[in-house]
Enzyme design. Structure first.
Site, PDB file in Angstrom:
ATOM      1  N   TYR A 131      -3.989   1.265  15.770  1.00  0.00           N
ATOM      2  CA  TYR A 131      -2.769   1.123  16.654  1.00  0.00           C
ATOM      3  C   TYR A 131      -2.970   0.878  18.106  1.00  0.00           C
ATOM      4  O   TYR A 131      -2.256   0.259  18.784  1.00  0.00           O
ATOM      5  CB  TYR A 131      -2.047   2.461  16.411  1.00  0.00           C
ATOM      6  CG  TYR A 131      -1.143   2.832  14.989  1.00  0.00           C
ATOM      7  CD1 TYR A 131      -0.304   2.246  14.694  1.00  0.00           C
ATOM      8  CD2 TYR A 131      -2.278   3.506  14.036  1.00  0.00           C
ATOM      9  CE1 TYR A 131       0.181   2.400  13.310  1.00  0.00           C
ATOM     10  CE2 TYR A 131      -1.540   3.542  12.897  1.00  0.00           C
ATOM     11  CZ  TYR A 131      -0.253   3.022  12.605  1.00  0.00           C
ATOM     12  OH  TYR A 131       0.095   3.320  11.276  1.00  0.00           O
TER      13      TYR A 131
ATOM     14  N   ASN B  61      -7.006   1.589   9.818  1.00  0.00           N
ATOM     15  CA  ASN B  61      -5.695   1.889  10.342  1.00  0.00           C
ATOM     16  C   ASN B  61      -6.082   1.967  11.950  1.00  0.00           C
ATOM     17  O   ASN B  61      -6.932   2.772  12.598  1.00  0.00           O
ATOM     18  CB  ASN B  61      -5.278   3.283  10.106  1.00  0.00           C
ATOM     19  CG  ASN B  61      -4.698   3.267   8.577  1.00  0.00           C
ATOM     20  OD1 ASN B  61      -4.738   2.486   7.725  1.00  0.00           O
ATOM     21  ND2 ASN B  61      -3.967   4.533   8.223  1.00  0.00           N
TER      22      ASN B  61
ATOM     23  N   GLU C  75      -7.283   8.589   6.468  1.00  0.00           N
ATOM     24  CA  GLU C  75      -7.595   9.067   7.836  1.00  0.00           C
ATOM     25  C   GLU C  75      -8.182  10.489   7.716  1.00  0.00           C
ATOM     26  O   GLU C  75      -7.317  11.360   8.333  1.00  0.00           O
ATOM     27  CB  GLU C  75      -6.291   9.069   8.600  1.00  0.00           C
ATOM     28  CG  GLU C  75      -5.805   7.682   8.607  1.00  0.00           C
ATOM     29  CD  GLU C  75      -4.592   7.681   9.693  1.00  0.00           C
ATOM     30  OE1 GLU C  75      -4.143   8.556  10.215  1.00  0.00           O
ATOM     31  OE2 GLU C  75      -4.186   6.562  10.209  1.00  0.00           O
TER      32      GLU C  75
ATOM     33  N   HIS D 112      -2.745  10.871   0.928  1.00  0.00           N
ATOM     34  CA  HIS D 112      -2.272  10.717   2.166  1.00  0.00           C
ATOM     35  C   HIS D 112      -1.595  11.957   2.899  1.00  0.00           C
ATOM     36  O   HIS D 112      -0.320  12.194   3.001  1.00  0.00           O
ATOM     37  CB  HIS D 112      -1.312   9.676   2.136  1.00  0.00           C
ATOM     38  CG  HIS D 112      -1.077   8.875   3.449  1.00  0.00           C
ATOM     39  ND1 HIS D 112      -1.266   7.395   3.813  1.00  0.00           N
ATOM     40  CD2 HIS D 112      -0.451   9.312   4.702  1.00  0.00           C
ATOM     41  CE1 HIS D 112      -0.614   7.217   5.029  1.00  0.00           C
ATOM     42  NE2 HIS D 112      -0.332   8.522   5.726  1.00  0.00           N
TER      43      HIS D 112
ATOM     44  N   ARG E  61       0.899  -1.157   0.043  1.00  0.00           N
ATOM     45  CA  ARG E  61       0.034   0.180  -0.048  1.00  0.00           C
ATOM     46  C   ARG E  61       0.732   1.293   0.092  1.00  0.00           C
ATOM     47  O   ARG E  61       1.575   1.446   1.089  1.00  0.00           O
ATOM     48  CB  ARG E  61      -1.036   0.205   1.301  1.00  0.00           C
ATOM     49  CG  ARG E  61      -1.751   1.186   1.551  1.00  0.00           C
ATOM     50  CD  ARG E  61      -2.535   1.124   2.574  1.00  0.00           C
ATOM     51  NE  ARG E  61      -3.225   2.514   2.478  1.00  0.00           N
ATOM     52  CZ  ARG E  61      -3.356   3.142   3.690  1.00  0.00           C
ATOM     53  NH1 ARG E  61      -2.572   3.102   4.718  1.00  0.00           N
ATOM     54  NH2 ARG E  61      -3.866   4.597   3.636  1.00  0.00           N
TER      55      ARG E  61
ATOM     56  N   GLU F 125      -3.257  -0.199   8.119  1.00  0.00           N
ATOM     57  CA  GLU F 125      -2.000  -0.173   9.008  1.00  0.00           C
ATOM     58  C   GLU F 125      -1.921  -0.449  10.204  1.00  0.00           C
ATOM     59  O   GLU F 125      -3.336  -0.563  10.830  1.00  0.00           O
ATOM     60  CB  GLU F 125      -1.899   1.405   8.989  1.00  0.00           C
ATOM     61  CG  GLU F 125      -1.517   2.312   7.796  1.00  0.00           C
ATOM     62  CD  GLU F 125      -1.373   3.631   7.832  1.00  0.00           C
ATOM     63  OE1 GLU F 125      -1.011   4.213   9.270  1.00  0.00           O
ATOM     64  OE2 GLU F 125      -1.479   4.681   7.097  1.00  0.00           O
TER      65      GLU F 125
HETATM   66  C1  GBH Z   1      -0.825   6.828  10.734  1.00  0.00           C
HETATM   67  O1  GBH Z   1      -1.767   7.946  11.687  1.00  0.00           O
HETATM   68  C2  GBH Z   1      -0.518   7.479   9.384  1.00  0.00           C
HETATM   69  O2  GBH Z   1      -1.331   7.195   8.429  1.00  0.00           O
HETATM   70  C3  GBH Z   1       0.759   7.401   9.101  1.00  0.00           C
HETATM   71  O3  GBH Z   1       1.192   8.230   8.045  1.00  0.00           O
HETATM   72  C4  GBH Z   1       1.746   7.406  10.422  1.00  0.00           C
HETATM   73  O4  GBH Z   1       3.021   7.278  10.004  1.00  0.00           O
HETATM   74  C5  GBH Z   1       1.162   6.370  11.326  1.00  0.00           C
HETATM   75  O5  GBH Z   1      -0.202   6.297  11.727  1.00  0.00           O
HETATM   76  C6  GBH Z   1       2.051   6.230  12.728  1.00  0.00           C
HETATM   77  O6  GBH Z   1       1.593   7.682  13.361  1.00  0.00           O
HETATM   78  O7  GBH Z   1      -4.366  11.994  20.101  1.00  0.00           O
HETATM   79  O8  GBH Z   1      -2.257  12.204  21.510  1.00  0.00           O
HETATM   80  O9  GBH Z   1      -3.379  10.006  21.416  1.00  0.00           O
HETATM   81  C7  GBH Z   1      -2.017   7.663  12.835  1.00  0.00           C
HETATM   82  C8  GBH Z   1      -2.363   8.662  13.332  1.00  0.00           C
HETATM   83  C9  GBH Z   1      -1.309   9.336  15.263  1.00  0.00           C
HETATM   84  C10 GBH Z   1      -3.642   9.335  15.245  1.00  0.00           C
HETATM   85  C11 GBH Z   1      -1.121   9.530  16.690  1.00  0.00           C
HETATM   86  C12 GBH Z   1      -3.587   9.327  16.554  1.00  0.00           C
HETATM   87  C13 GBH Z   1      -2.451   9.820  18.601  1.00  0.00           C
HETATM   88  C14 GBH Z   1      -2.083  11.001  19.450  1.00  0.00           C
HETATM   89  N1  GBH Z   1      -2.509   8.776  14.788  1.00  0.00           N
HETATM   90  N2  GBH Z   1      -2.405   9.897  17.080  1.00  0.00           N
HETATM   91  S1  GBH Z   1      -3.167  11.136  20.778  1.00  0.00           S
END
Ligand code: GBH
Length: 505
Positions: free
Chosen positions: A338, A336, A196, A149, A103, A406
């Site tokens: 995490y 996506n 996103e 993106h 991707r 992701e």
């Molecule tokens: C993805 O975004 C992106 O698509 C990618 O480009 C990026 O490199 C990857 O993740 C890693 O970050 O609100 O303080 O808890 C993830 C976006 C980043 C959203 C961190 C939520 C949490 C900060 N996320 N964020 S907080």
């Protein structure tokens, strides 16, 4: 939301002293379907470099990463991983990992430097993506291509505020999408419109942590901008889906969808109806905001209408018809994901530019328990049970197959490690293992159709406002020599997908 939202890693947290919501599990290497697809993901600005090579136009990230004082940890993407000049090597690397899919995203201003519907196409930019696609196909790697993106052509902000002007942006995005479908669609059959939208809207136009960096301090109306931006993305997505379905899909036979990110939210107090409702409301303000109109073809969630009132745009009858028409064309839910957080309902009234549904996000619950062990980013904790619950939440609400577009993490302390330490990324191996087990449980125990998985990321890269200090790669990148070295997790993914898929043959 914390001040550390997208910032550098937090080295202060003491992992050892923490109590977690549920006991950490052992990786079980649970089975996955034999036709489950796996691969890696990247984004153009994070890896390409070649910022002004071959007539590429400026994007908002070229601007944002060169602001003084720096908002990107002193770093920019001028060179990044130099993928623009090392594309063949990088495809070889992926092939050596045995991926089924890759991707990546197209830099809009590389193919249309000024971005607009009447602006010139840059054939050198088109050539680069043609080369990448052909290299992938020669290795039997299926491209999943994201149109947007985060790297809007700077010129579109200068002309009319880009996402802040729905009709202008939509018309320019339609042309960009049509160009990509017509130039690459004979070989690319898996399209994603936007990556996103929540982050584009909130982090770009509310907190201002990401480009274009709009926030209240810079004189922007954070009561309304994020919702206008979100509205523009939803409508532009649907317009691109309509174009694909009517002009290209009949001959190209591909699919199209959008990628939404989101944490899972556990109630801060598991026994309180108020905080249970807060967690549900937070999910609706994060995910339902986009997914209800796009996948259900309905209005924004009722809770959002009720709480945001006139701050939330109305869909015109034409826009509503477009959404209803295109909802079922979306091929799958691109997720996506995490981590998981606790949601704590706050007493009303909310602050006047609230964008959360008046919910506070926390890493600790009312009993002082953490959601899971912390990674190299303070916000990213290991919580595979939350992932499984989110898969269920999305399936129950939208009834679409899910592809994980992701998932990944940086290891604690990784940004300060030697090469040798960094490639021994056992923390990441454990994270992947547990999150893949969660997918297996969702599939076989809960009946949720999950069809594929892209690890974030193919290689360490430019992590937006954190610059190069956060490393998410399954490949280590030395930013002085640009040498790539596979980490243990790359070899783990290759092996575990082979094994997990065999178990179910
Ligand atoms: C993805 O975004 C992106 O698509 C990618 O480009 C990026 O490199 C990857 O993740 C890693 O970050 O609100 O303080 O808890 C993830 C976006 C980043 C959203 C961190 C939520 C949490 C900060 N996320 N964020 S907080």
């Amino acid at each position: 939301m914390s001040a550390n939202m997208f910032g550098a890693e937090d080295t202060v947290l003491q992992v050892d002293n923490e109590e977690w919501l549920s006991e950490p599990r052992e990786v079980e290497d649970l089975p996955l379907p034999h036709d489950f697809l796996w691969g890696t993901a990247t984004a153009a600005y994070q890896i390409e470099g070649g910022a002004s090579q071959d007539n590429k136009g400026k994007s908002i990230w070229d601007t944002f990463s060169h602001l003084e004082p720096s908002r990107t940890n002193g770093a920019n993407g001028d060179v990044a991983c130099d993928h623009y000049n090392r594309v063949a090597e990088d495809v070889d690397l992926m092939a050596s990992y045995g991926v089924d899919t890759y991707r990546f995203s197209i830099s809009w201003s590389r193919v249309i430097p000024f971005g607009g519907r009447d602006d010139t196409v840059n054939e050198d930019g088109v050539l680069f993506y043609n080369k990448l696609v052909d290299l992938l196909l020669s290795r039997k790697i299926i491209p999943i291509v994201t149109l947007y993106h985060w790297d809007a052509p700077q010129e579109l902000y200068d002309r009319y505020g880009a996402f802040l002007n729905t009709s202008e942006f939509r018309a320019d995005f339609e042309r960009f999408a049509r160009l990509c479908f017509s130039r690459f669609g004979d070989r690319v059959t898996k399209w994603v419109t936007f990556n996103e939208p929540y982050i584009i809207s909130i982090f770009g136009h509310h907190s201002g942590v990401l480009a274009p960096g709009h926030n209240a301090a810079s004189g922007h109306d954070t009561r309304t901008e994020p919702w206008r931006v979100g509205h523009t993305i939803i409508v532009s997505h649907a317009a691109a889906v309509h174009i694909y379905a009517t002009e290209f899909q009949p001959t190209q036979n591909g699919s199209i969808t959008i990628v939404l990110n989101g944490h899972f939210y556990e109630p801060w107090d598991a026994n309180s109806i108020e905080h249970q409702a807060g967690a549900q409301r937070r999910l609706e303000f994060y995910i339902g905001w986009f997914a209800d109109p796009i996948f259900l073809g309905t209005d924004y969630p009722a809770e959002m209408r009720a709480r945001l009132g006139s701050r939330l745009p109305e869909f015109s009858p034409d826009e509503m018809a477009l959404l209803r028409n295109t909802a079922s064309t979306n091929a799958y839910y691109g997720m996506n994901h995490y981590s998981t957080k606790f949601a704590r309902a706050l007493p009303d009234p909310p602050v006047e530019d609230d964008c959360t549904g008046n919910v506070e996000e926390l890493a600790t619950n009312n009993k002082g328990k953490m959601v899971g062990p912390v990674s190299g980013m303070a916000w990213l904790r290991v919580a595979p049970d939350g992932f499984r619950k989110l898969l269920n939440w999305v399936w129950n609400r939208y009834h679409l197959p899910i592809v994980i577009t992701e998932n990944g993490c940086p290891c604690p302390g990784e940004s300060n490690m030697s090469l040798e330490q960094a490639i021994n990324d056992d923390f990441r191996v454990g994270y992947f293992g547990l999150y893949l087990d969660a997918i297996s449980r969702a599939i076989y125990e809960d009946g949720v159709p999950v069809h594929g998985y892209c690890a974030w990321s193919l290689m360490d890269n430019f992590e937006w406002s954190a610059g190069y200090s956060a490393r998410y790669g399954i490949t280590h990148v030395d930013y002085d020599t640009l040498l790539r070295t596979p980490k243990k997790s790359a070899l783990y993914l290759k092996r575990t997908f082979n094994e997990r898929r065999k178990k179910h043959e």
